[in-house]
Design an enzyme around this catalytic site. Sequence first.
Site, PDB file in Angstrom:
ATOM      1  CD  GLU A 416      53.945  68.211  64.487  1.00  7.31           C
ATOM      2  OE1 GLU A 416      54.033  69.375  64.238  1.00  7.31           O
ATOM      3  OE2 GLU A 416      52.781  67.765  65.210  1.00  7.31           O
ATOM      4  CG  ASP A 497      45.496  64.376  60.522  1.00  2.00           C
ATOM      5  OD1 ASP A 497      46.670  64.301  61.025  1.00  2.00           O
ATOM      6  OD2 ASP A 497      44.525  64.585  61.023  1.00  2.00           O
TER       7      ASP A 497
END
Length: 557
Positions: A416, A497
């Site tokens: 995030e 990611d």
Amino acid sequence: MGRDADSAEQRDAAAGPAQRRTKSSEERDAAVDAQAAIVLQKGTLDDVIDGIQIGLLVVTLICLIFVAVFGSSLPDIFPVTRPVYDAVLGVPDLVRGVPAAAERAWAEFPRTADEAAQLWAVWGAWFGEALHGLPYKECVLVFSWAMYLWETKLNIRQRDRLHEVRRPLAISSFISRQVYLEANAYGLDKSSLALVRDAVGQVQTTLIIVYDLIPMLWYAVGDLAEAHLGLGAEYEITHSVLFFVAATAVSTVLSLPFDVYSTFVVERKHGFNKQTWGLFVSDAVKSFLLVVIFGGPLVAVFLWVIGVAGPRFYLYTWALLAVVQLLAIVIYPTVIQPLFNKFEPLPAGELREAIEALASRLHFPLKKLYVVDGSKRSSHSNAYVFGFFKSKRIVIYDTLIGQCTTEEIVAIVGHELGHWKMNHVPRMLAMAQIQTFLVFFAFGCFVGEEAMYASFGARTAPVMLGFVFFQYLYEPLGSVLQFCSNVVSRINEFQADAFSKKLGYGKQLAAGLIKLQIENKSTMNPDPLYSAYHYSHPPLVERLNALDNPHVARKTE
């Protein structure tokens, strides 16, 4: 009877560990086989789908036979086929004319600003004339059914995948067959609901358009407002707000049966729903009131701006909505969401220390770290970041804390924070603003078109009705833009990611993603075309493959 029970217990106690393990393994195998039977089973909905597909195939074969037998006489025997016949015959001429058309286009391509202005004026005049004779209602019906058939075809492709009981090799090493089958069973139940919901919704849309129900509601609201409130035609903005409230109420009632079934049948069946009937009703009432409280004034301001801004109103309405969207980003998590969930500071401990250390390492301006009681409604889990400038907040669902280890949660938070570090939110907001501008600019071309209002059965041309009609026309373009937004979103997810992997959490993030996939019973093997069109996040296998790639996102200090 007592002696028989005692002897059975004695035999079980005397059985060796190997026998007990064999019995346990047989029970697991039986449970897996039972789950596989559920996934393989095709019900009435599948029979209907198969019947429709076979029927379409038969109709296609019959059409081909008619063409082969009657040939050029077909339009004379069946005049209804004349447009299709002429269109097919015109394809070769169209193809042969492409080079000449391209040459003319290049010759007429504007070289100066004056030529460009002249060409724009010519195209504008042609477009305006075309709008006068456009069969709006028929176009909307064609667009609506075309989109419905396309999306239904994708849903059927996805449903075929969900009926599979063999795991793909790519996931067999970390997803058990039982978990895979449970996810497919959950996906099938959601697919059944979606197919029925979409079919009912399409029928409702068709009836609304064919029988001019939108203008009917508009004039009914106007008559009531005049009879009981003394508001005549000059109170168009007030009339529009009341119409908005009535339309919202109708939409809420029509969707309520599907929401109830989704929450108390599908979600409960698969162990996700935690809501009581009282909480469900409370949420529904709060949601409706919030839409009315915030949406009503926004409609009024929107119409007022259009009324005073003139032909270039789209610039001002676009700016207005941009401000509203930015305010919503601030207001929703701090004002609206606390009406539904309880936010508390994350207790002191290992997890809080690890997240704060990561935020400090990345110079993330963390102001508050919350845990939210998502388990009050569902077992689904999530984490997100919100806030502007130097006031950022991280929110973690209590379900996520119960499902993952500390390192896995930190890895997910690192993902995030990757969105924050790479400015994904501002970029997506910029894309949303471009889409909003296109909506209002296109609406500006249609808002004064009387033929559109008349086509839908309206006796007058209020702006609110025009915007509702325009939304039906805009639907195909909106779907294309949403697809583009999903493509960008998937790219952002891969980058986030990779960011978490660079922080040294590659393995932990992969483990966390697998756990979330299992706990949420997300589809393990989606249809590629379905996922490309619908998914804003890449499928699990693609994300794991990217994390496993040794040449991508090497760890940095």
